[in-house]
Design an enzyme around this catalytic site. Structure first.
Site, PDB file in Angstrom:
ATOM      1  N   GLU A  82      43.846  11.429 -48.097  1.00 37.75           N
ATOM      2  CA  GLU A  82      42.691  12.261 -48.179  1.00 37.75           C
ATOM      3  C   GLU A  82      42.756  13.209 -49.322  1.00 37.75           C
ATOM      4  OE1 GLU A  82      43.606  16.113 -45.653  1.00 37.75           O
ATOM      5  OE2 GLU A  82      44.713  14.332 -44.483  1.00 37.75           O
ATOM      6  N   LYS A 101      42.704  16.234 -51.670  1.00 37.00           N
ATOM      7  CA  LYS A 101      43.218  17.602 -51.367  1.00 37.00           C
ATOM      8  C   LYS A 101      42.299  18.610 -52.085  1.00 37.00           C
ATOM      9  CE  LYS A 101      47.055  20.250 -52.903  1.00 37.00           C
ATOM     10  NZ  LYS A 101      46.453  21.456 -53.539  1.00 37.00           N
ATOM     11  N   ASP A 116      40.366  22.129 -53.009  1.00 36.57           N
ATOM     12  CA  ASP A 116      40.924  23.128 -53.772  1.00 36.57           C
ATOM     13  C   ASP A 116      40.433  24.421 -53.237  1.00 36.57           C
ATOM     14  OD1 ASP A 116      42.357  24.708 -55.525  1.00 36.57           O
ATOM     15  OD2 ASP A 116      41.074  24.055 -57.317  1.00 36.57           O
ATOM     16  N   LYS A 166      49.089  15.052 -57.552  1.00 41.23           N
ATOM     17  CA  LYS A 166      47.995  15.837 -58.245  1.00 41.23           C
ATOM     18  C   LYS A 166      47.304  14.875 -59.365  1.00 41.23           C
ATOM     19  CE  LYS A 166      47.958  19.883 -57.458  1.00 41.23           C
ATOM     20  NZ  LYS A 166      48.878  20.872 -57.749  1.00 41.23           N
ATOM     21  N   CYS A 171      57.755  48.504 -77.737  1.00 47.61           N
ATOM     22  CA  CYS A 171      56.851  48.412 -76.662  1.00 47.61           C
ATOM     23  C   CYS A 171      55.548  48.794 -77.070  1.00 47.61           C
ATOM     24  CB  CYS A 171      57.596  49.064 -75.525  1.00 47.61           C
ATOM     25  SG  CYS A 171      56.483  48.986 -74.216  1.00 47.61           S
ATOM     26  N   CYS A 202      55.207  52.171 -74.488  1.00 49.76           N
ATOM     27  CA  CYS A 202      56.149  53.558 -74.954  1.00 49.76           C
ATOM     28  C   CYS A 202      56.813  53.760 -76.180  1.00 49.76           C
ATOM     29  CB  CYS A 202      57.081  53.487 -73.640  1.00 49.76           C
ATOM     30  SG  CYS A 202      58.334  52.176 -73.825  1.00 49.76           S
ATOM     31  N   CYS A 225      61.379  45.605 -73.314  1.00 48.48           N
ATOM     32  CA  CYS A 225      61.267  47.002 -73.666  1.00 48.48           C
ATOM     33  C   CYS A 225      62.438  47.730 -73.213  1.00 48.48           C
ATOM     34  CB  CYS A 225      59.913  47.456 -73.174  1.00 48.48           C
ATOM     35  SG  CYS A 225      59.923  49.187 -72.986  1.00 48.48           S
TER      36      CYS A 225
END
Length: 725
Positions: free
Chosen positions: A146, A148, A150, A344, A449, A452, A467
């Protein structure tokens, strides 16, 4: 437009839905240390992807990429079975229910499906089914096939023919109560005639393409946010707190399965689906019965040819063993049924301009590059972002320095090919160098980073840069606080990701302990909180009360809530069960170091490897982290772990090895039965083995068991032993 055509890329193996992430080391080349690190990375990445897709309705990686990551994880676990993590993605389903909805415990778990990506995978699935059942390769074996859908999985419970409850899948065991919303969907009957007294119907909520397009036009005309694709539109519409919004959305429903039943619907899958149709449910007309892999694949091809004309999104074909008695025999793995698989469809491709590369900082400090694209339609869906994985991937090389994309790097301004296998953020697959701007420069990963400005370092063996700011990094702090209040951690009603961001920005909370000081700091008269937008006196009081209710909390939840790298929910509970108390756990982590008794005890726990142990010990040896943890613990009444009662099982906690030929059940059935009784099934005999079950043809394992004095049973003896349970 220049550049390789999509079919050429696929034929050359440059883009393979089975291996969408090409930047990693080949599995056969992984060392034990690399495999552990890779499994940890995959667990973190897939957990984040599950939350984005199932809980937030905002997927951040494509279906093909997600499937490839899951497959890579499974392949590594197959090659390194002793390294399988307790928080393995292969043991996870969906994501926790979202905030704002009542929670519904599924009496029958709503599991995910294993995936097939080519004809060989389908044949392998059929072979596994036959082997488990002990059927010869030429014996008739019918399957249903059947489309699939989504969409969003939904479970409908009917009692006495009346719809009494509707729930989303959630994490497979607990979903969201969306009963009133489900009642607004025309395809869902409110009453059934001649139905079983208790009937739990399962299916998919979706939106047709014409309805989706019309909805986006209305959203745009009203100045409201449009939806990226029908799946997100359907999920977002069903999961509205106001059922009237759901009523205004054009949702549909296909029924294809069931949960709890007071009596069987039929003897076969196909007949049961026909029964659901007779009861008034919409079922997919393309469902067919197939005899073996050849017919299954032929039906897959036929559906694939009709895909563009269906009027709704599908992402594959689902095969199920038709005989329900055989389904029952086959049973389930931890997260997937053995009797079903999803075949798939392959990924889809398009070209567009890469406008910028942004860096996002995660809870563990990982710097993740994200491509910002000129919006482009890929398979009917408009996309504007793509994952770029890490700096090696951007540079056109894998983690060992080998070339990917023929060594072509990715730069801002490039004309790039993107692909997706679902309606989600795609991946950059190729670069058209003939369209590269003359002024372009190679991308350089920041060494500081962006949030920061702390050093961002890449440790040997790690694919990502992280970081080093820890608690001083706003991005990490916010993500850690979000993790702390997540469902599997403190699960504080009224305090979710949005509120955490608001409180952090306003300076109300900076670390976990601050949450438990909110009433003291800001609760006087409720004025400071209740006067804020979205808050009133009642909601403020409810929040403070909800926080107080979580001061008494299970040890496993606390360990998970700390957000320590590599320590997922299952691992946290494993640690809690082993150490029993917070004091014992905390003391062990503070004293453990490589080679001492505390370290040996930690790494001897089945499911705890050196990588996880190192992460735990590192956390508890950083003074700032320890001080923060201690401030949090001071506010809590941490409950000792409750160890399960296994007195009813004669093999609970024992290690069992099967050898030789079993005559009354297949090896897979025997293993599954032992595990359901609490035993650990091993493939080799050692001093830790408790029972050897030896059938005809037992050889070296039986000899070794005799040498070690291990209890040995024949198949009848094993069945007699477990029959008492």
């Amino acid at each position: 437009m220049t550049g390789p055509r999509p079919h050429t890329l696929l034929s050359l193996g440059q883009i393979d839905p089975r291996d969408a992430v090409t930047a990693e080391i080949a599995i056969h080349e992984l060392s034990d240390t690399q495999a552990k690190a890779e499994l940890a990375r995959l667990a973190e990445t897939l957990a984040r992807a599950n939350t984005a897709y199932h809980a937030a309705d905002r997927p951040d990686i494509s279906d093909a990429e997600y499937d490839a990551l899951k497959r890579r994880n499974a392949d590594i676990e197959a090659r390194f079975p002793d390294l399988k993590r307790t928080d393995s993605p292969s043991e996870q389903v969906g994501a926790a229910p979202a905030e704002g909805f009542g929670k519904v415990a599924h009496s029958v778990a709503m599991l995910s499906l294993a995936n097939a990506f080519d004809d060989e995978d389908v044949a392998d699935f059929d072979g596994r089914v036959r082997k488990y059942l002990g059927l010869p390769s030429d014996a008739p074996l019918a399957y249903t096939a059947e489309p699939k859908i989504d969409g969003l999985s939904l479970s409908l419970r009917y009692q006495g023919g009346k719809l009494v409850q509707a729930a989303t899948r959630g994490d497979g065991t607990t979903g969201e109560n969306v009963t009133e919303n489900a009642r607004t969907i025309a395809d869902i009957p409110h009453e059934l005639i001649d139905a079983p007294e208790v009937l739990e119907v399962r299916g998919e909520v979706y939106m047709s393409h014409p309805d989706f397009e019309a909805l986006n036009v209305r959203q745009q005309d009203a100045g409201q946010k449009t939806f990226a694709n029908p799946r997100n539109a359907a999920a977002g519409s069903l999961r509205q707190l106001d059922a009237q919004i759901t009523r205004a959305r054009p949702l549909r429903f296909f029924a294809y399965a069931w949960g709890t039943l007071s009596e069987p619907l039929a003897q076969t899958q196909h007949a049961a689906i026909t029964r659901l149709a007779d009861l008034g449910f919409q079922t997919n007309p393309l469902t067919a019965i197939c005899d073996g892999p050849a017919e299954m694949v032929a039906h897959y091809r036929a559906i694939e040819q009709q895909r563009a004309q269906l009027g709704y999104d599908i992402d594959g074909v689902v095969y199920k063993v038709d005989d329900l008695t055989l389904q029952s025999r086959l049973g389930f793995r931890s997260t997937t049924p053995r009797w079903a698989i999803a075949h798939k469809f392959p990924a889809e491709l398009a070209w567009t301009r890469l406008e910028a590369i942004d860096i996002q900082v995660g809870r563990t400090g990982a710097l993740s590059p994200v491509a910002r694209l000129t919006p482009v339609t890929v398979g009917g869906v408009v996309v504007s972002n793509a994952t770029l994985h890490n700096e090696d991937y951007i540079a056109g090389r894998d983690n060992k320095g080998g070339e990917i994309r023929d060594g072509k790097d990715i730069r801002v301004g490039d004309w790039v090919q993107v692909y997706r296998a679902g309606d989600v953020i795609p991946k950059v697959a190729d670069v058209d160098l003939s369209k590269r701007p003359e002024q372009s420069v190679p991308f350089e990963m920041p060494t500081q980073c962006p949030d920061c400005q702390s050093d961002a370092v890449r440790e040997p063996g790690d694919a990502v840069r992280r970081c080093t700011g820890g608690l001083i990094c706003p991005a990490q702090a916010v993500e850690k606080l979000k993790h702390l209040v997540s469902r599997a951690a403190f699960d504080i009603d009224g305090l979710g990701a949005k509120q955490v961001e608001q409180f952090y920005t306003d300076g109300w909370i900076a670390e976990p302990a601050d949450i438990f000081e909110l009433r003291t700091r800001y609760g006087t008269g409720m004025q400071q909180l209740k006067n804020r937008e979205g808050w009133g006196e009642k909601s403020a009081t409810n929040l403070f009360d909800a926080i107080d209710e979580r001061r008494k909390i299970a040890l496993g939840r606390v360990i998970f809530a700390l957000g320590i790298r590599h320590v997922g929910e299952a691992a946290a509970n494993l640690l809690a069960n082993h150490y029993g108390t917070w004091d014992a756990f905390s003391a062990a982590m503070r004293t453990a170091e490589t080679g001492n008794a505390a370290w040996e005890e930690l790494t001897d726990i089945d499911g705890v490897g050196a990588v996880m142990a190192g992460s735990l010990v590192t956390t508890f040896n950083q003074q700032a982290e320890v001080d923060s943890i201690d401030r949090l613990a001071a506010h809590l009444d941490i409950q000792d772990a409750v160890r399960p009662d296994t007195s009813g099982s004669p093999v609970a906690g024992k290690t069992v090895v099967f050898t030789g030929t079993l005559e009354k059940m297949t090896r897979a059935e025997a293993k599954a039965r032992a595990e359901t009784l609490g035993a650990k099934v091993s493939g080799s005999v050692s001093a830790k083995t408790d029972i050897l079950v030896a059938g005809p043809g037992a050889g070296s394992k039986a000899k070794k068991a005799a040498e070690l004095g291990i209890e040995t049973l024949d198949e009848d003896g094993w069945l007699d032993l477990i029959s008492a349970s």
